[in-house]
Motif scaffolding. Structure first.
Motif, mmCIF file in Angstrom:
data_model
loop_
_atom_site.group_PDB
_atom_site.id
_atom_site.type_symbol
_atom_site.label_atom_id
_atom_site.label_comp_id
_atom_site.label_asym_id
_atom_site.label_seq_id
_atom_site.Cartn_x
_atom_site.Cartn_y
_atom_site.Cartn_z
ATOM 1 N N PRO A 163 -155.801 14.242 47.455
ATOM 2 C CA PRO A 163 -155.140 12.954 46.838
ATOM 3 C C PRO A 163 -156.528 11.876 46.985
ATOM 4 C CG PRO A 163 -153.552 13.723 48.452
ATOM 5 C CD PRO A 163 -154.805 14.514 48.578
ATOM 6 N N PRO A 164 -156.775 11.137 45.978
ATOM 7 C CA PRO A 164 -158.145 10.212 46.066
ATOM 8 C C PRO A 164 -157.925 9.476 47.124
ATOM 9 C CG PRO A 164 -157.141 10.446 43.765
ATOM 10 C CD PRO A 164 -156.313 11.268 44.678
ATOM 11 N N ALA A 165 -156.808 8.864 47.550
ATOM 12 C CA ALA A 165 -156.806 7.912 48.665
ATOM 13 C C ALA A 165 -157.393 8.601 49.790
ATOM 14 C CB ALA A 165 -155.286 7.306 49.076
ATOM 15 N N GLU A 166 -157.066 9.781 50.155
ATOM 16 C CA GLU A 166 -157.472 10.588 51.213
ATOM 17 C C GLU A 166 -158.944 10.601 51.643
ATOM 18 O OE1 GLU A 166 -155.657 14.061 52.583
ATOM 19 O OE2 GLU A 166 -153.553 13.422 51.999
ATOM 20 N N LEU A 167 -159.594 10.565 50.304
ATOM 21 C CA LEU A 167 -161.184 10.344 50.210
ATOM 22 C C LEU A 167 -161.662 9.168 50.277
ATOM 23 C CD1 LEU A 167 -161.501 13.331 47.174
ATOM 24 C CD2 LEU A 167 -161.997 13.523 49.835
ATOM 25 N N GLY A 168 -160.872 7.980 50.312
ATOM 26 C CA GLY A 168 -161.272 6.782 50.466
ATOM 27 C C GLY A 168 -161.460 6.039 49.275
ATOM 28 N N LEU A 169 -161.094 6.748 48.041
ATOM 29 C CA LEU A 169 -161.174 6.049 46.805
ATOM 30 C C LEU A 169 -160.110 4.773 46.818
ATOM 31 C CD1 LEU A 169 -161.934 9.111 44.370
ATOM 32 C CD2 LEU A 169 -163.599 7.359 44.947
ATOM 33 N N PRO A 170 -160.644 3.851 46.275
ATOM 34 C CA PRO A 170 -159.457 2.678 46.413
ATOM 35 C C PRO A 170 -158.492 2.790 45.576
ATOM 36 C CG PRO A 170 -162.045 1.872 45.686
ATOM 37 C CD PRO A 170 -161.818 3.340 45.843
ATOM 38 N N ASP A 171 -157.325 2.490 46.026
ATOM 39 C CA ASP A 171 -156.222 2.485 45.380
ATOM 40 C C ASP A 171 -156.145 1.349 44.235
ATOM 41 O OD1 ASP A 171 -153.508 3.047 44.351
ATOM 42 O OD2 ASP A 171 -152.429 2.052 46.219
ATOM 43 N N ALA A 172 -156.782 1.579 43.084
ATOM 44 C CA ALA A 172 -156.980 0.650 42.206
ATOM 45 C C ALA A 172 -155.959 0.400 41.321
ATOM 46 C CB ALA A 172 -158.208 1.272 41.151
ATOM 47 N N PRO A 173 -155.636 -0.696 40.616
ATOM 48 C CA PRO A 173 -154.472 -0.850 39.890
ATOM 49 C C PRO A 173 -154.455 -0.162 38.836
ATOM 50 C CG PRO A 173 -155.966 -2.755 39.926
ATOM 51 C CD PRO A 173 -156.524 -1.912 40.813
ATOM 52 N N LYS A 174 -153.369 0.120 38.238
ATOM 53 C CA LYS A 174 -153.157 0.844 36.806
ATOM 54 C C LYS A 174 -153.071 -0.228 36.108
ATOM 55 C CE LYS A 174 -152.377 4.832 38.872
ATOM 56 N NZ LYS A 174 -153.585 5.945 39.146
ATOM 57 N N THR A 175 -152.943 -1.424 36.430
ATOM 58 C CA THR A 175 -152.875 -2.531 35.159
ATOM 59 C C THR A 175 -153.849 -3.560 35.408
ATOM 60 O OG1 THR A 175 -151.329 -3.843 36.677
ATOM 61 C CG2 THR A 175 -150.153 -2.481 34.845
ATOM 62 N N TYR A 176 -154.111 -4.196 34.485
ATOM 63 C CA TYR A 176 -155.529 -5.206 34.495
ATOM 64 C C TYR A 176 -155.261 -6.260 35.643
ATOM 65 C CZ TYR A 176 -159.557 -7.028 32.734
ATOM 66 O OH TYR A 176 -160.802 -7.720 32.561
ATOM 67 N N PRO A 177 -156.276 -6.639 36.483
ATOM 68 C CA PRO A 177 -155.867 -7.736 37.418
ATOM 69 C C PRO A 177 -155.274 -8.983 37.012
ATOM 70 C CG PRO A 177 -158.096 -6.540 37.809
ATOM 71 C CD PRO A 177 -157.622 -6.025 36.458
ATOM 72 N N LEU A 178 -154.041 -9.085 37.600
ATOM 73 C CA LEU A 178 -153.391 -10.259 37.006
ATOM 74 C C LEU A 178 -153.951 -11.613 36.896
ATOM 75 C CD1 LEU A 178 -150.461 -11.090 36.126
ATOM 76 C CD2 LEU A 178 -149.693 -11.377 38.612
ATOM 77 N N TYR A 179 -154.736 -11.761 38.195
ATOM 78 C CA TYR A 179 -155.569 -12.868 38.450
ATOM 79 C C TYR A 179 -156.428 -13.316 37.205
ATOM 80 C CZ TYR A 179 -158.544 -9.660 40.769
ATOM 81 O OH TYR A 179 -159.452 -8.675 41.174
ATOM 82 N N LEU A 180 -156.957 -12.238 36.734
ATOM 83 C CA LEU A 180 -158.029 -12.344 35.501
ATOM 84 C C LEU A 180 -157.314 -12.791 34.050
ATOM 85 C CD1 LEU A 180 -161.066 -9.975 35.882
ATOM 86 C CD2 LEU A 180 -160.921 -12.646 35.914
ATOM 87 N N SER A 181 -156.022 -12.065 34.003
ATOM 88 C CA SER A 181 -155.162 -12.299 33.000
ATOM 89 C C SER A 181 -154.839 -13.509 32.853
ATOM 90 C CB SER A 181 -154.134 -11.456 32.879
ATOM 91 O OG SER A 181 -154.447 -10.051 32.915
ATOM 92 N N ILE A 182 -154.255 -14.261 34.054
ATOM 93 C CA ILE A 182 -153.906 -15.470 34.064
ATOM 94 C C ILE A 182 -155.123 -16.334 33.774
ATOM 95 C CG2 ILE A 182 -152.716 -17.277 35.474
ATOM 96 C CD1 ILE A 182 -151.503 -15.270 36.997
ATOM 97 N N ARG A 183 -156.360 -16.201 34.322
ATOM 98 C CA ARG A 183 -157.524 -16.921 34.434
ATOM 99 C C ARG A 183 -158.044 -17.368 33.074
ATOM 100 N NH1 ARG A 183 -162.984 -16.910 35.191
ATOM 101 N NH2 ARG A 183 -163.902 -18.779 36.275
ATOM 102 N N GLU A 184 -157.718 -16.355 32.111
ATOM 103 C CA GLU A 184 -158.168 -16.267 30.825
ATOM 104 C C GLU A 184 -157.604 -17.403 30.120
ATOM 105 O OE1 GLU A 184 -158.329 -12.268 29.548
ATOM 106 O OE2 GLU A 184 -160.140 -12.014 30.865
#
Lengths: 250, 229
Positions: free
Chosen positions: A193-214
């Motif tokens: 599993p990617p998490a076991e290899l240290g890959l970040p648990d990246a969000p499946k959706t666009y980062p909310l803070y950037l959507s709001i900031r727009e």
């Protein structure tokens, strides 16, 4: 595409990146897990992480290439206040060093924690997928160097279907297909599993803070205009009331 | 706050308050302009703001310089209020203030014509207290804090990189509310004649006519009368 099941951890990709981009070597020390250098830096744009695990056949090494994932809709490009980051058709997300002002907003918003700030130059650096080579019809330096074919380069859709197929063949996982809503331009096929290899648990959706900031830019204009309108209306009504009271009194 | 009488006028703003305010005006104005230049740089039609100030790199430096001025004003303010005046202030809010504040807001927004009775209005009216506590204390703390994190993340290693996106959003929202509030503050202070003596005092010798105090801040007028007696 990076197929970790074919990677032997030779680090030829690291060396190729340094050589092509003329990046200096870094003073480092031997880490217990053999990962070397231990992290990305302004002069290390990719590295192979070594992950030791006890599996069915005893102790096994697993490898993962850590680098910019070249998102399809990169948050860094949206956050950059000066438009120094460009997403190119061929896939690379490139920082224009002449435009970069070192604000580090890209560092703040990258879900994969990739861009690195250099205090000496006051700019941010990361892998640019050897865009200079791609423009000339060449593969990125790391891909051209990989001796086992763990790295490959090509059209995103073709690579994605190949990555899916490979993940299914090795009964593993595909990382990068649907992270950050539209996915990335780098796919990683792993057995663990990617998490076991240290890959970040990246969000499946666009980062909310950037959507709001727009919405901040248009809302600022609307807000200021609304206050001025309110003030104007209040002056008008007060004046009307005063005139009415005056004429009523007379 | 310094109080006293100078003929038919009373001292409203002492030298320290006036000095703090003028430095705040300078810092806020330049921070808003340079902040707008940074935020709107990617809007082609508004790029002239940054270009006029010497380019985007110069704007960043200016933003930090005026940020430092703002911090200096805050430090002086905290020192004088905490160490010198030992938190003795008429600025502490009361429930009465809050009731009055919402009633005035409703009136200003045109929801009601009726204004609440003025006897509650002491030296600081509820609007002034709102400006101080919400905009000054909460707003400035937020803007200065988030600004410092964005300027030098290495000073805050306990804030993970994944949180800095939220910090950026907070700073941007702070700018939005700050600019709207500033427009409100300037527009309402200058357009309405009832506030004009306060503006003249803030940018003049600090005094307001006693008659104006009697009409607009009856609580304070009563205090003045009592001290006279």
């Amino acid at each position: 595409m990076y197929d970790s099941t074919k990677c032997i951890g030779c680090r030829a990709c690291q060396v190729a990146c340094k050589r092509w981009n003329d990046l200096p070597a870094e003073k480092t020390s031997l880490s217990p897990d053999w990962t070397n250098p231990p992290d990305l830096s302004p002069v290390t744009w990719n590295y192979i992480r070594f992950v030791g695990k006890n599996g069915e056949n005893g102790f096994e090494w697993h490898f993962v290439s850590v680098r910019c994932m070249h998102c399809v809709d990169p948050p860094c490009a949206r956050a950059c206040p000066v438009g120094a980051i460009t997403k190119y058709e061929e896939g690379p997300v490139v920082i224009n060093q002449e435009k970069c002002i070192g604000c580090r907003y890209c560092v703040a918003v990258c879900p994969f924690e990739v861009p690195r700030y250099d205090k000496a130059t006051g700019k941010v650096y990361k892998c640019h997928m050897c865009y200079d080579r791609i423009k000339e019809g060449l593969e990125p330096a790391c891909v051209a160097t990989c001796p086992t074919g763990a790295l490959s380069f090509g059209d995103r859709e073709t690579l994605l279907s190949r990555a899916r197929e490979r993940a299914s063949t090795v009964n593993g996982y595909l990382y990068g297909a649907d992270e950050i809503e539209k996915g990335t331009s780098v796919f990683i096929v792993t057995k663990l599993p990617p998490a076991e290899l240290g890959l970040p648990d990246a969000p499946k959706t666009y980062p909310l803070y950037l959507s709001i900031r727009e919405y901040v830019r248009p809302l600022t204009g609307v807000g200021v205009a609304a206050v001025l309108l309110l003030a104007g209306l209040r002056v008008l009504f007060t004046r009307k009331r005063e005139v009415a009271e005056k004429s009523g009194g007379e | 706050m310094v109080e006293g009488k100078t003929g038919e006028r009373v001292l409203r703003w002492g030298r320290l308050e006036r000095s703090e305010h003028i430095h705040l005006v300078i810092a806020a104005a330049f921070l808003m302009v340079t902040g707008a230049a940074l935020l709107f740089y990617r809007v082609a039609e508004l790029r002239w703001i940054a270009d006029m100030l010497g380019g985007i790199a110069a704007v960043r430096v200016l933003h930090r310089v005026f940020g430092a001025l703002l911090i200096a004003v805050v430090v002086v303010h905290l020192f004088t209020r905490i160490v010198v005046r030992r938190l003795r202030s008429k600025m502490w809010p009361t429930v009465k203030d809050m009731r009055y504040f919402f009633a005035v807001a409703a009136n200003h927004l045109g929801w009601t014509e009726k204004l609440p009775p003025k006897e509650v209005l002491g030296f600081f009216d509820p609007i002034a207290k709102f400006n101080y506590w919400v905009v000054g204390v909460v707003g400035l703390t937020l803007q200065i804090g988030t600004g410092l994190v964005l300027m030098e993340p290495d000073w805050f290693p306990w804030i993970p990189a994944s949180m800095r996106g939220w910090v950026l959003l907070l700073h941007s929202l702070g700018f939005l509310f700050g600019l709207i509030w500033l427009t409100f503050h300037v527009a309402f202070s200058t357009l309405f004649s009832e506030y004009r003596p306060l503006v003249e005092a803030m940018f003049g010798d600090g005094t307001v006519p006693l008659e104006w105090v009697k009409e607009h801040l009856p609580g304070w007028y009563e205090e003045l009368e009592k001290s006279k007696a």
